[in-house]
Design a protein around this motif. Structure first.
Motif, PDB file in Angstrom:
ATOM      1  N   UNK A  53       8.890   9.525  -0.521  1.00 18.46           N
ATOM      2  CA  UNK A  53       7.824   8.577  -0.848  1.00 18.46           C
ATOM      3  C   UNK A  53       6.957   8.369   0.394  1.00 18.46           C
ATOM      4  N   UNK A  54       5.686   8.699   0.274  1.00 14.67           N
ATOM      5  CA  UNK A  54       4.711   8.408   1.320  1.00 14.67           C
ATOM      6  C   UNK A  54       4.063   7.094   0.886  1.00 14.67           C
ATOM      7  N   UNK A  55       4.250   6.046   1.682  1.00 10.00           N
ATOM      8  CA  UNK A  55       3.884   4.703   1.252  1.00 10.00           C
ATOM      9  C   UNK A  55       2.681   4.188   2.040  1.00 10.00           C
ATOM     10  N   UNK A  56       1.661   3.788   1.306  1.00 10.83           N
ATOM     11  CA  UNK A  56       0.492   3.134   1.886  1.00 10.83           C
ATOM     12  C   UNK A  56       0.637   1.642   1.623  1.00 10.83           C
ATOM     13  N   UNK A  57       0.628   0.851   2.689  1.00 16.09           N
ATOM     14  CA  UNK A  57       0.776  -0.602   2.573  1.00 16.09           C
ATOM     15  C   UNK A  57      -0.602  -1.245   2.695  1.00 16.09           C
ATOM     16  N   UNK A  58      -0.925  -2.078   1.728  1.00 19.16           N
ATOM     17  CA  UNK A  58      -2.196  -2.802   1.740  1.00 19.16           C
ATOM     18  C   UNK A  58      -1.904  -4.284   1.591  1.00 19.16           C
ATOM     19  N   UNK A  59      -2.328  -5.072   2.561  1.00 22.27           N
ATOM     20  CA  UNK A  59      -2.094  -6.512   2.539  1.00 22.27           C
ATOM     21  C   UNK A  59      -3.406  -7.260   2.317  1.00 22.27           C
ATOM     22  N   UNK A  60      -3.301  -8.360   1.570  1.00 27.85           N
ATOM     23  CA  UNK A  60      -4.470  -9.190   1.290  1.00 27.85           C
ATOM     24  C   UNK A  60      -4.058 -10.660   1.305  1.00 27.85           C
ATOM     25  N   UNK A  61      -4.942 -11.475   1.834  1.00 27.71           N
ATOM     26  CA  UNK A  61      -4.767 -12.930   1.762  1.00 27.71           C
ATOM     27  C   UNK A  61      -5.114 -13.425   0.368  1.00 27.71           C
ATOM     28  N   UNK A  99      12.905  19.016  -3.548  1.00 23.92           N
ATOM     29  CA  UNK A  99      12.430  17.671  -3.251  1.00 23.92           C
ATOM     30  C   UNK A  99      11.077  17.430  -3.908  1.00 23.92           C
ATOM     31  N   UNK A 100      10.909  16.242  -4.461  1.00 31.87           N
ATOM     32  CA  UNK A 100       9.616  15.821  -5.022  1.00 31.87           C
ATOM     33  C   UNK A 100       8.907  14.961  -3.981  1.00 31.87           C
ATOM     34  N   UNK A 101       7.595  14.953  -4.049  1.00 32.83           N
ATOM     35  CA  UNK A 101       6.797  14.178  -3.107  1.00 32.83           C
ATOM     36  C   UNK A 101       5.832  13.297  -3.888  1.00 32.83           C
ATOM     37  N   UNK A 102       5.885  12.000  -3.622  1.00 36.53           N
ATOM     38  CA  UNK A 102       5.016  11.060  -4.319  1.00 36.53           C
ATOM     39  C   UNK A 102       4.397  10.094  -3.313  1.00 36.53           C
ATOM     40  N   UNK A 103       3.328   9.481  -3.734  1.00 32.47           N
ATOM     41  CA  UNK A 103       2.652   8.474  -2.924  1.00 32.47           C
ATOM     42  C   UNK A 103       2.759   7.138  -3.641  1.00 32.47           C
ATOM     43  N   UNK A 104       3.264   6.153  -2.930  1.00 38.46           N
ATOM     44  CA  UNK A 104       3.367   4.794  -3.450  1.00 38.46           C
ATOM     45  C   UNK A 104       2.329   3.924  -2.751  1.00 38.46           C
ATOM     46  N   UNK A 105       1.868   2.917  -3.456  1.00 36.74           N
ATOM     47  CA  UNK A 105       1.005   1.903  -2.847  1.00 36.74           C
ATOM     48  C   UNK A 105       1.755   0.583  -2.917  1.00 36.74           C
ATOM     49  N   UNK A 114       4.342 -12.090  -1.825  1.00 38.77           N
ATOM     50  CA  UNK A 114       4.779 -11.241  -2.926  1.00 38.77           C
ATOM     51  C   UNK A 114       4.449  -9.780  -2.606  1.00 38.77           C
ATOM     52  N   UNK A 115       5.368  -8.885  -2.959  1.00 39.61           N
ATOM     53  CA  UNK A 115       5.150  -7.448  -2.778  1.00 39.61           C
ATOM     54  C   UNK A 115       5.210  -6.786  -4.144  1.00 39.61           C
ATOM     55  N   UNK A 116       4.192  -6.007  -4.434  1.00 39.77           N
ATOM     56  CA  UNK A 116       4.154  -5.244  -5.689  1.00 39.77           C
ATOM     57  C   UNK A 116       3.998  -3.774  -5.307  1.00 39.77           C
ATOM     58  N   UNK A 117       4.975  -2.957  -5.676  1.00 38.26           N
ATOM     59  CA  UNK A 117       4.924  -1.535  -5.338  1.00 38.26           C
ATOM     60  C   UNK A 117       4.521  -0.740  -6.573  1.00 38.26           C
ATOM     61  N   UNK A 118       3.506   0.068  -6.407  1.00 42.38           N
ATOM     62  CA  UNK A 118       3.089   1.001  -7.454  1.00 42.38           C
ATOM     63  C   UNK A 118       3.710   2.343  -7.080  1.00 42.38           C
ATOM     64  N   UNK A 119       4.842   2.623  -7.719  1.00 38.64           N
ATOM     65  CA  UNK A 119       5.549   3.870  -7.429  1.00 38.64           C
ATOM     66  C   UNK A 119       4.801   5.037  -8.056  1.00 38.64           C
ATOM     67  N   UNK A 120       4.770   6.145  -7.321  1.00 37.53           N
ATOM     68  CA  UNK A 120       4.117   7.357  -7.809  1.00 37.53           C
ATOM     69  C   UNK A 120       2.676   7.076  -8.241  1.00 37.53           C
ATOM     70  N   UNK A 121       1.962   6.342  -7.388  1.00 41.45           N
ATOM     71  CA  UNK A 121       0.573   5.983  -7.684  1.00 41.45           C
ATOM     72  C   UNK A 121      -0.311   7.214  -7.806  1.00 41.45           C
ATOM     73  N   UNK A 122       0.019   8.241  -7.036  1.00 43.02           N
ATOM     74  CA  UNK A 122      -0.673   9.524  -7.121  1.00 43.02           C
ATOM     75  C   UNK A 122       0.208  10.584  -6.482  1.00 43.02           C
ATOM     76  N   UNK A 123      -0.119  11.832  -6.732  1.00 42.70           N
ATOM     77  CA  UNK A 123       0.691  12.932  -6.232  1.00 42.70           C
ATOM     78  C   UNK A 123      -0.038  13.748  -5.176  1.00 42.70           C
ATOM     79  N   UNK A 124       0.552  14.879  -4.854  1.00 41.26           N
ATOM     80  CA  UNK A 124      -0.028  15.769  -3.838  1.00 41.26           C
ATOM     81  C   UNK A 124      -1.345  16.378  -4.285  1.00 41.26           C
ATOM     82  N   UNK A 125      -1.533  16.503  -5.573  1.00 42.27           N
ATOM     83  CA  UNK A 125      -2.773  17.079  -6.116  1.00 42.27           C
ATOM     84  C   UNK A 125      -3.564  15.996  -6.822  1.00 42.27           C
TER      85      UNK A 125
END
Length: 127
Positions: A53-61, A99-105, A114-125
């Motif tokens: 999982x390649x994870x992009x963290x985005x924080x907001x007030x 191995x599978x590769x996914x991107x989470x946000x 609060x943390x909300x994870x969007x698993x497999x938000x997009x893939x390598x393509x």
């Protein structure tokens, strides 16, 4: 009385720490944090059950600038893919056949903690 806003860099670091702790608590193996290469950075790289999982963290007030996921546009996704490919090239121990590769946000809402994870938000393509 409202608390003063947290400086963006500090808020981002705290959000990344919280997301890393969440993945760790859910039995993910943390492979890297803040993996930086020319052209971009991946906040967190974690693995569980032959899925990286390649994870992009985005924080907001608040949502006044939109949902955190909205900041991960086409160009940001392309930069993340490029850095992920670089990571895989420099880590040949990861078997690309099994191995599978996914991107989470990971959306971190600072006001509510609060943390909300969007698993497999997009893939390598790009779809």
């Amino acid at each position: 009385m409202q608390k003063p806003p947290i400086p963006a860099r500090l808020a981002g670091a705290k959000a990344e720490d919280a997301v890393a702790a969440l993945y760790d608590q859910n039995s993910y193996r943390i492979l890297a944090r803040n993996y930086t290469r020319r052209g971009g950075e991946i906040d967190l790289i974690a693995m569980k059950h032959h899925v990286v999982h390649f994870v992009e963290v985005k924080a907001r007030q608040s949502l006044s600038y939109g949902a955190p996921r909205e900041a991960v546009d086409y160009h940001k996704r392309q930069r993340l893919r490029h850095v992920a490919q670089d990571y895989l090239c420099h880590h040949p121990g990861i078997d690309r056949e099994t191995t599978c590769f996914v991107f989470d946000i990971a959306e971190v809402y600072l006001a509510s903690r609060c943390i909300h994870v969007i698993f497999n938000a997009f893939g390598m393509e790009e779809a």
